[in-house]
Scaffold this motif. Structure first.
Motif, PDB file in Angstrom:
ATOM      1  N   ALA A   1       0.821  -1.223   0.000  1.00 40.44           N
ATOM      2  CA  ALA A   1       0.000   0.000   0.000  1.00 40.44           C
ATOM      3  C   ALA A   1       0.850   1.266   0.000  1.00 40.44           C
ATOM      4  O   ALA A   1       0.566   2.220  -0.729  1.00 40.44           O
ATOM      5  N   GLY A   2       1.927   1.282   0.808  1.00 44.49           N
ATOM      6  CA  GLY A   2       2.771   2.479   0.939  1.00 44.49           C
ATOM      7  C   GLY A   2       3.363   2.908  -0.399  1.00 44.49           C
ATOM      8  O   GLY A   2       3.211   4.058  -0.829  1.00 44.49           O
ATOM      9  N   LYS A   3       4.032   1.989  -1.065  1.00 41.81           N
ATOM     10  CA  LYS A   3       4.681   2.289  -2.344  1.00 41.81           C
ATOM     11  C   LYS A   3       3.645   2.642  -3.416  1.00 41.81           C
ATOM     12  O   LYS A   3       3.863   3.522  -4.244  1.00 41.81           O
ATOM     13  N   ALA A   4       2.527   1.909  -3.415  1.00 39.76           N
ATOM     14  CA  ALA A   4       1.495   2.152  -4.437  1.00 39.76           C
ATOM     15  C   ALA A   4       0.998   3.598  -4.355  1.00 39.76           C
ATOM     16  O   ALA A   4       0.853   4.281  -5.375  1.00 39.76           O
ATOM     17  N   LYS A   5       0.756   4.078  -3.127  1.00 43.83           N
ATOM     18  CA  LYS A   5       0.245   5.447  -2.964  1.00 43.83           C
ATOM     19  C   LYS A   5       1.327   6.476  -3.277  1.00 43.83           C
ATOM     20  O   LYS A   5       1.056   7.532  -3.818  1.00 43.83           O
ATOM     21  N   ARG A   6       2.553   6.156  -2.922  1.00 44.26           N
ATOM     22  CA  ARG A   6       3.649   7.131  -3.059  1.00 44.26           C
ATOM     23  C   ARG A   6       4.080   7.317  -4.513  1.00 44.26           C
ATOM     24  O   ARG A   6       4.330   8.434  -4.969  1.00 44.26           O
ATOM     25  N   TYR A   7       4.216   6.190  -5.243  1.00 45.65           N
ATOM     26  CA  TYR A   7       4.755   6.291  -6.610  1.00 45.65           C
ATOM     27  C   TYR A   7       3.800   5.799  -7.697  1.00 45.65           C
ATOM     28  O   TYR A   7       4.106   5.886  -8.880  1.00 45.65           O
ATOM     29  N   GLY A   8       2.653   5.266  -7.288  1.00 41.80           N
ATOM     30  CA  GLY A   8       1.853   4.475  -8.215  1.00 41.80           C
ATOM     31  C   GLY A   8       1.159   5.220  -9.342  1.00 41.80           C
ATOM     32  O   GLY A   8       1.059   4.702 -10.457  1.00 41.80           O
TER      33      GLY A   8
ATOM     34  N   TYR B   1      10.654  -3.394   1.839  1.00 44.56           N
ATOM     35  CA  TYR B   1      10.554  -3.493   0.376  1.00 44.56           C
ATOM     36  C   TYR B   1       9.109  -3.365  -0.099  1.00 44.56           C
ATOM     37  O   TYR B   1       8.839  -2.937  -1.202  1.00 44.56           O
ATOM     38  N   SER B   2       8.154  -3.774   0.750  1.00 42.82           N
ATOM     39  CA  SER B   2       6.754  -3.682   0.315  1.00 42.82           C
ATOM     40  C   SER B   2       6.154  -2.304   0.619  1.00 42.82           C
ATOM     41  O   SER B   2       4.982  -2.071   0.392  1.00 42.82           O
ATOM     42  N   GLY B   3       6.976  -1.381   1.163  1.00 43.92           N
ATOM     43  CA  GLY B   3       6.506  -0.002   1.284  1.00 43.92           C
ATOM     44  C   GLY B   3       6.148   0.458   2.683  1.00 43.92           C
ATOM     45  O   GLY B   3       5.646   1.559   2.853  1.00 43.92           O
ATOM     46  N   THR B   4       6.406  -0.361   3.710  1.00 38.45           N
ATOM     47  CA  THR B   4       6.087   0.054   5.087  1.00 38.45           C
ATOM     48  C   THR B   4       7.273   0.822   5.681  1.00 38.45           C
ATOM     49  O   THR B   4       8.414   0.365   5.595  1.00 38.45           O
ATOM     50  N   LYS B   5       6.993   1.961   6.287  1.00 46.35           N
ATOM     51  CA  LYS B   5       8.065   2.792   6.854  1.00 46.35           C
ATOM     52  C   LYS B   5       8.297   2.387   8.315  1.00 46.35           C
ATOM     53  O   LYS B   5       7.357   2.302   9.089  1.00 46.35           O
ATOM     54  N   ILE B   6       9.535   2.118   8.664  1.00 52.11           N
ATOM     55  CA  ILE B   6       9.877   1.818  10.063  1.00 52.11           C
ATOM     56  C   ILE B   6      11.160   2.574  10.416  1.00 52.11           C
ATOM     57  O   ILE B   6      11.891   2.994   9.519  1.00 52.11           O
ATOM     58  N   SER B   7      11.435   2.720  11.701  1.00 50.98           N
ATOM     59  CA  SER B   7      12.682   3.375  12.106  1.00 50.98           C
ATOM     60  C   SER B   7      13.452   2.472  13.059  1.00 50.98           C
ATOM     61  O   SER B   7      12.949   2.097  14.123  1.00 50.98           O
TER      62      SER B   7
END
Length: 726
Positions: free
Chosen positions: A585-592, A662-668
């Protein structure tokens, strides 16, 4: 002759059939004459009738010992359908309450019940033994008799106690029936049931209507299965998986791709399992995804395909499961997906079991690998395993016969193999024989001083795969024998000794190759692996422009495998893009948005019809492990402690975290990095990834040199991808 006419009349009267199939009539006559009878008949050959008809014709109640409760219910229902009286058949097992058990006993005492199905566990209960001692018994039928043998694919220790219990209740004729038994298993069954003098009826194992195929198990296996099912609409099929988890996952994936499918495994509650089985039998669903718990005795004649998602642990299991296809004599496609690492995984699962059991398990896996990897006729391989010769050169109904490989002369290699087996005094398995022939100085070779033998290194320069192929095909041809009882030691047959004295042409076909490169191919081959190479290149250009604009390496936006999947399934909405491997979901919204726009235009301009069978929708991976790792990181738990609490090696934890980012989830993970690395070291690695064209670990290690550990580089790659890519 009069007796035969009567039997045919009884068959018509009770079951509505005009004629017997195969050996049925001779088997029934043998049992009626009071003989112990051993029946080896493939699935769909009509085994049940061999004890059902005699039970109706003989005085007393027949006791049928059967391994599965679901199977008993199915058989009892079928028997009641043939009779006017529901009391004609009953089962006795742990699913019944006291009132139901009393009713069953009452019907037996009244002489109404001709067939009583019992589980071996129920048979051992003292109260049941005492009750059965008071009942006139016509005979005992031991169904699925391969469960007696440790070499059978479904070994049940309680089956070993059947003979002593029969002796205690009352001695009557015994009929043992199985759909799969190698000569070794057959001997085991007869010995254990004390029926060495039984009349033996063995039907051919050749099911000519079944098509056998083994396919490489790649990362796209789910998509391959969906394509296959959609190319066979409205046909009934069974998909076998080894784990309950995979059964649930695959059934869910099929459902979201508009395939009517349900799961079935022993971990489900009885009512759901029963309802799913009935839904399949009543054709409310087309596909059942199951563990091997499903199918024993399931009498659905029109199963059109059986798919093995995982290759089974033994060829007996494989044969029995594929045997559920095409029982009506019609089409039956048997497709197995195979990769060697699956067998290595199964071998690991055996650790901790008694050594003898591990050895048996390994031998069965070797036979399975041999079947899967061999390029010779699948039918020939299978029938040879069950002690039956198949002399046709081409069966015309398996993948190897329909796509034959070129034959290669291997006369010299076969002679070398025979000579080496003789030099090792027929006391070793094929892996030792191969090591000696290739001149491999392994610890075992040295410990037996086999490196001093004249044959040591006689095929140096050849490879293990070729020598293994020669051994496998020499066994099928009858020149060598694998002594199963002695855990697979290679022996030379009389035919092999004669061949060595006077060699003639011996042609082999090279084995099929199923290795992990097949799986990685999907990841590495890019445009070659995409259905639409033109779109793949357009998407690569777009990624390059976007990367330049955002000052990021292209791989941070989408990796090559994700572009390859886009150029195959044509996603034209954010929702569809999220189902692309490695997007999320993260990557799709950001670059999709830009990617979807380009794909949509390409589809419209080229009038591409997006085939439904390629638009494989995946189920959102709500892996409990991944969620709990993200929660642990949010709570700033040190990663080494987190790995320990999850029972993972540190490297395995990093694998999971990499999949998450890699699947788009942001963590720190700064809290952990700051504890173990100073700022300058972090910056060096971060800058490397910012400037690099690749996120490959090997490239990073080569470039950054030995002063940074692999773990430090991986941790910084996670930080980099999470901060800039997600």
């Amino acid at each position: 002759m009069a007796k035969n006419i009567v039997l045919t009349e009884e068959l018509k009267k009770h079951f509505g059939f005009d004629t017997f199939k195969g050996n049925q009539e001779a088997i029934i006559s043998s049992l009626l004459a009071g003989n112990d009878t051993f029946v080896l008949m493939p699935t769909g050959g009509g085994k049940s009738l061999c004890y059902q008809l005699p039970s109706l014709l003989m005085e007393g109640t027949a006791i049928v010992i059967s391994p599965l409760i679901a199977l008993m219910k199915n058989q009892v229902d079928a028997m009641r359908n043939f009779s006017e009286d529901d009391n004609v058949a009953h089962f006795l097992n742990s699913s019944l309450n006291k009132t139901a058990i009393d009713q069953v006993k009452s019907d037996i005492i009244a002489g109404k019940t001709k067939l009583l199905y019992v589980a071996p566990e129920s048979l051992t209960k003292e109260e049941n033994i005492e009750f059965l001692k008071t009942v006139p018994i016509s005979f005992y039928a031991v169904d699925e008799a391969h469960c007696i043998s440790e070499w059978g694919h479904d070994f049940r220790p309680e089956y070993r106690r059947i003979r002593p219990i029969i002796n205690e209740i009352s001695r009557r004729p015994v009929i043992a029936l199985t759909a799969t038994a190698t000569p070794k298993v057959q001997h085991d069954i007869q010995k254990n049931l004390g029926m060495q003098d039984a009349a033996v009826f063995k039907s051919s194992f050749n099911r000519t209507n079944l098509y056998y195929e083994v396919r490489p198990k790649t990362a796209n296996v789910d998509r391959d299965i969906i394509k296959f099912i959609k190319a066979n609409p409205d046909k009934s099929g069974i998909i076998y998986c080894l784990s309950r988890k995979k059964v649930e996952e695959l059934a869910e994936i099929l459902k979201v791709n508009n395939i009517k499918a349900l799961p079935y495994h022993a971990g489900m509650d009885g009512a759901t399992r029963s309802a799913n089985q009935d839904a399949f039998l009543l054709e409310k669903v087309d596909v059942i995804v199951a563990t091997i718990a499903f199918g024993m005795g399931i009498d659905k004649p029109d199963v059109r395909f059986v798919i093995h998602y995982d290759i089974p642990k033994s060829l007996e299991g494989y044969y029995q499961e594929t045997g559920r296809a095409g029982r009506d004599g019609g089409e039956g496609q048997c497709i197995a997906f195979y990769i060697n690492k699956d067998l290595l995984k199964m071998e690991k699962f055996m650790q901790g079991k008694p050594l003898a059991e591990q050895e048996i398990g390994k031998q069965l896996l070797i036979e399975t690998a041999s079947y899967a990897e061999s390029s010779i006729c699948r039918r020939k391989s299978l029938l040879h395993y069950f002690g039956e010769e198949y002399n046709e050169d081409n069966c015309g109904n398996c993948d190897n016969c329909l796509n034959p490989k070129k034959q290669v002369e291997a006369k010299d290699e076969l002679c070398a193999v025979i000579e080496t087996v003789a030099a090792l005094k027929e006391k070793f398995k094929s892996d030792q024989v191969i090591d000696v022939m290739l001149g491999n100085n392994t610890a075992t070779v040295k410990s037996y001083n086999h490196d001093d033998l004249e044959v040591f290194g006689c095929l140096q320069g050849s490879d293990a795969r070729t020598v293994n192929t020669v051994i496998r095909q020499a066994i099928i041809a009858g020149y060598l024998d694998r002594d199963i009882e002695n855990f697979g030691l290679l022996k030379i047959t009389a035919k092999g000794k004669a061949y060595y004295k006077k060699p003639t042409s011996f042609k082999i076909v090279e084995d099929n190759e199923f290795n992990e490169e097949e799986e990685e191919m999907v990841v590495k081959s890019g445009a070659a692996c995409a259905v639409d190479p033109e779109l793949y290149n357009i998407l690569k250009d777009l990624r390059k422009k976007l990367a330049k604009r955002l000052e990021l390496p292209p791989y941070v936006i989408f990796q090559d495998p994700s572009l390859e999947a886009m150029a195959t399934t044509y996603p034209i909405s954010i929702e569809e893009l999220q189902n692309i491997p490695g997007v999320g979901a993260g990557k799709a919204k950001r670059y999709g948005e830009e990617f979807i726009k380009v794909i949509k235009t390409h589809v419209e301009e080229n009038e591409i019809e997006r085939p439904e069978d390629l638009r494989v929708r995946s189920v959102a991976n709500k892996s409990k492990l991944k969620i709990s790792i993200i929660q642990g990181i949010d709570r700033k738990i040190a990663l080494d402690s987190l790995a320990e609490s999850k029972g993972l090696e540190f490297g395995e934890l990093l694998d999971e975290i990499e999949a998450i980012v890699y699947s788009g989830t942001k963590i720190s993970i700064d809290y952990f990095l700051n504890e173990i690395m100073d700022e300058d070291r972090q910056l060096d690695i971060f800058e490397y990834f910012k400037e690099s064209e690749s996120d490959a670990l090997e490239d990073a290690i080569n470039e950054l040199g030995s002063e940074y550990t692999e773990e430090e580089i991986r941790l910084m790659r996670i930080k980099f991808l999470s901060e800039l890519g997600n």
